[in-house]
Design a protein around this motif. Structure first.
Motif, short mmCIF file in Angstrom:
data_model
loop_
_atom_site.label_atom_id
_atom_site.label_comp_id
_atom_site.label_asym_id
_atom_site.label_seq_id
_atom_site.Cartn_x
_atom_site.Cartn_y
_atom_site.Cartn_z
N PRO A 1 0.82 -1.19 0.04
CA PRO A 1 0.03 0.07 -0.03
C PRO A 1 0.83 1.24 0.05
O PRO A 1 0.30 2.36 -0.29
N ASP B 1 0.79 4.50 3.99
CA ASP B 1 -0.81 4.02 3.91
C ASP B 1 -0.72 2.54 4.66
O ASP B 1 -0.66 1.68 4.14
N PHE B 2 -1.34 2.67 5.63
CA PHE B 2 -1.49 1.40 6.62
C PHE B 2 -2.59 1.48 7.42
O PHE B 2 -2.84 0.38 8.20
N ASP C 1 -4.67 -0.29 12.56
CA ASP C 1 -3.25 -0.16 12.00
C ASP C 1 -3.15 -1.63 11.46
O ASP C 1 -2.92 -2.60 12.17
N THR C 2 -3.12 -1.76 10.09
CA THR C 2 -3.16 -2.95 9.61
C THR C 2 -2.06 -3.89 9.81
O THR C 2 -1.45 -5.00 9.70
N ARG C 3 -0.86 -2.88 10.40
CA ARG C 3 0.71 -3.46 10.40
C ARG C 3 0.74 -4.35 11.70
O ARG C 3 1.61 -5.29 11.98
N VAL D 1 -2.26 -6.28 6.10
CA VAL D 1 -1.45 -5.07 5.05
C VAL D 1 -1.91 -5.83 3.92
O VAL D 1 -2.13 -5.02 2.82
#
Lengths: 425, 425
Positions: B55, B59-60, B67-69, B293
């Motif tokens: 992304p 952008d996460f 927070d996709t991380r 992610v």
């Protein structure tokens, strides 16, 4: 601090009142702090920001002309297996690199053992009547959940500073063929920070087990997660087991969850040649291969062992001060409270706080009320039940440094209040 | 072409000699062609090149400030579940988005059913004695491998152009409580391209099963993988099952493996509310969450249903000519050979070629010798055994278009030679 037990009831009441006022004042701030999970903070994730745009549109070819975008490659990319070989203490041929979540690998190997049995096993674990795992306590709740979920009996053994109490372990496994495994976090253990001594590792490798299909679940989750310059190293379990003729005993697990991105990391398995063959045979009906692009992404980003070390140093710089803050607050507020103690870890993600017996649940409840989320008391023990109701796991990494102090102060106040309540204040 | 059976033995010998010469000439070219696996070609993977840099470092963050991380999000990102909801025919709340490999989801749900049982089940499948799955044939070898690996008996039922022979299916499931499931690829079936008619889907939804814990394994792998402008649609199995009071019967699976990148796609599960709750409860001990992610990456790239449709049109433009080339060669070379026929799929990844009984293995062996890799004969049937030794799966997507013609010519020659050999030429 004067010991509560030595105070008169009036003094206790006065002290209790004071603690209660401090607690109420803390609560009135309406903070929202969280010390529950061993989650990296946002700033730590930023260290791996490059991963979010790697490998790049033109880069998808791995060694052996492997198109990482397409199907295949069950064992993981050769360069990814090599990258983590030292961390795992195994040659790259004996490493499997999988998708995110080493927990999933642990879970799946338990499931495969239940349904199909392991190398050296005469039958699947599920066909051998009741089976059991040894659980050093305090330990990691998610290990215990796997056992609980599949009806594997959990036998507690004390975890000491240098690893599980081996006198207890050796005696149990020597005489009971239903004991099929032991959960080990050998370095910077969750939650105590214990580091298995060379002697303990050797005894685990050498010990006689009644079960030929006994497995060490060696969750080396914090292998490179140092908090000091000491960079503690532990003995190589794979080598020692092989030397003692128990080549297939250890299943070694690790991941990049707390190296790169927890949600999007890589998990690894390392073991004997036969065990690796076994796992690949088990994976064959399940999948055509792992996410190789993510493996390439990690190889490009981490590059080599030195790259991992450098990154871990940057993590240390961000989180060591948070641990120090908690330790400072505890030292200042709790040093003289009887039966209160805590660990001073040299790595990993946790501090283990012991409060007087019967107080842990109350501390967690008080903290919650005051806006500080803690891991439920008991989570460090099988079935979520700490028989002494004493151990609390503190995870200082996720909040901002500025919040860690207040959070630790809050916890300390809750400990004091719970102690005061118990003393009848 | 004159039917071989009508020729004199001299004529047969002459024809056989001619075919043998053509085959030898083909073999002498030393080509290396591969029609084995349903793998997208490199040019198809290039369509998703953007994924390799998405992304992007900044952008996460997904919906709900996720927070996709970091850890968490067991069911998958809300926007990813919404993105695939239509494709799956389910509301987003009833969708689970997981890591790559829908095969892994199918495997794992079988494993969970074996060890823990399913909703409506009185006991785990593994505690119910011998159990069985219905296997429409020809079918997908990897489905059969899961059954074989876990000792689930496979009961063959004929797959017709409009789906499994429902008279057979209904009779079997009504009377035998040991039958716990059926493998279905309802659209553009692997390998025949069959599309389940509305009537068949309704009968699968409505039929009475002796087993209360019977499950439709609905592998809708090719839901948007059209080869023509017709864009075939099938009936909604989830809705129909609910209407007939069998809400928990279907497990719907899909993935982006042949939409974006096979090695690095997303897999999905859709089912009833109770089944989704069941799967999430089963996933809880296994993992803290999927690679979010990668889910965000897919959401950013595919954007919406229209984005998926547009991408699939580009796939079609690349692969439809390959299918046409095979069909053209077969029509030119094999149209008049008795007992040779093939499917003309409107989507999916395969052509199913039927040769005279007892010839399939020989055709595959001859092809291999001549440099054309084919899926092993028998792979389309349980235990790898096609009782008629007749069906060959042709996968034309992976080779370059320029290679597909020669590969199909090679296959046709091998069919002719095998037929000639059988006729005693």
């Amino acid at each position: 601090m004067t010991q509560v037990a030595q105070l008169s009831s009036q003094e206790i009441a006065a002290a209790g009142k004071q603690v209660k006022e401090s607690y109420d004042a803390f609560k009135a701030k309406g903070l929202k702090l969280n010390l529950t999970r061993g989650k990296p903070a946002s700033a730590q994730l930023d260290l791996s920001a490059e991963l979010l745009s790697l490998p790049g549109a033109a880069d998808f070819t791995a060694e052996g002309a492997t198109d990482t975008r397409n199907y295949g490659g069950l064992q993981g990319l050769a360069e990814a297996r090599r990258l983590f070989a030292t961390m795992l203490g195994a040659p790259a041929e004996q490493v499997v690199v999988a998708n995110n979540s080493s927990l999933a690998l642990m879970h799946d190997t338990v499931v495969y053992a239940l349904l199909k049995g392991v190398v050296d096993g005469a039958a699947p674990w599920s066909k051998q009547g009741e089976i059991a795992f040894l659980c050093p306590v305090p330990g990691y709740d998610r290990h215990f959940t796997i056992c609980q979920d599949y009806g594997i009996k959990m036998v507690q053994v004390p975890l000491k500073d240098d690893g599980p109490d081996m006198d207890v372990v050796e005696k149990l496994v020597a005489n009971d063929a239903s004991i099929k495994g032991i959960w080990c976090v050998p370095k910077y253990s969750n939650p105590t920070g214990s580091v298995y001594s060379d002697k303990v590792v050797e005894r685990l490798a050498a010990m006689k087990t009644a079960a030929p299909d006994f497995r060490l679940y060696w969750d080396n989750a914090y292998g490179v997660h140092h908090l000091t310059d000491e960079r503690v190293e532990i003995a190589n379990i794979l080598e020692l087991c092989a030397r003692h003729g128990h080549t297939n005993r250890p299943f070694v697990f690790s991941s990049t969850s707390k190296i790169t991105l927890p949600g999007s990391g890589l998990a690894m398995f390392a073991s004997s040649k036969d065990n690796v063959k076994w796992l690949l045979a088990r994976l064959t009906p399940r999948t055509i291969g792992p996410d190789k692009v993510n493996q390439l992404r990690h190889v490009r980003f981490l590059k080599d062992e030195a790259g991992i070390t450098k990154l871990m140093d940057r993590h240390k710089a961000l989180i060591a001060p948070k641990f120090q803050k908690v330790l400072d607050v505890f030292a200042a507020k709790l040093a003289h409270v009887p039966n209160v103690s805590w660990t001073v870890p040299k790595g990993g993600y946790f501090i283990s706080l012991d409060v007087p017996k019967g107080c842990a649940q109350r501390v967690v409840a008080l903290a919650k009320e005051a806006g500080v989320e803690l891991t439920p008391a008991g989570a460090t023990h099988p079935y979520g039940k700490d028989p002494d109701d004493r151990t609390i796991r503190i995870a200082p990494t996720f909040p901002e440094l500025a919040e860690v102090g207040p959070a630790a102060e809050g916890v300390a106040l809750c400990v004091l209040l719970a102690v005061a309540e118990k003393a009848g204040a």
